[in-house]
Design a protein around this motif. Structure first.
Motif: not given
Length: 123
Positions: A3-10, A91-100, A115-119
């Motif tokens: 599970q990935l949770v983004e933060s820090g946008g604004g 300006t965009a919604v920024y998404f984090c992703a992970a791959s094995p 889920q993304g964070t808005q910048v």
């Protein structure tokens, strides 16, 4: 599962900085390649930056090279995106992703997404 949770946008003015964080919950974080992508309104999701599983290799989109930096703290299960000299076109919604597996500069091959964070960068 990861599970990935983004933060820090604004909201920030052009020329300013933001640092995005992506906390990972689940399997061994250090064994995953991590990436950041973004999606502006009406546009497809695009590659921003990736880092290999071991963290030795990083890749950046030409549009952010020299301004953005991807890094990871395996002890905190967190990947960061430091964004400097921001432009309105960032300006965009920024998404984090992970791959094995190996890092990819396309959206294909990434098993897990946040889920993304808005910048928003104002001119």
């Amino acid at each position: 599962q990861v599970q990935l949770v983004e933060s820090g946008g604004g909201l920030v003015q052009a020329g300013g900085s933001l640092r995005l964080s992506c906390a990972a919950f689940g399997r061994t974080f250090s064994s995953y390649a991590m990436g950041w992508f973004r999606q502006a309104p009406g546009k497809e999701r695009e590659f921003v930056a990736t880092q290999s599983r071991g963290g030795a290799a990083t890749y950046y989109a030409d549009s952010v090279k020299g301004r953005f930096t991807i890094s990871r703290d395996n002890a905190k299960n967190t990947v960061y995106l430091q964004m400097n000299s921001l432009k309105p076109e960032d300006t965009a919604v920024y998404f984090c992703a992970a791959s094995p597996l190996s890092a990819s500069v396309t959206t294909a091959g990434w098993n897990y997404w946040g889920q993304g964070t808005q910048v928003t960068v104002s001119s």
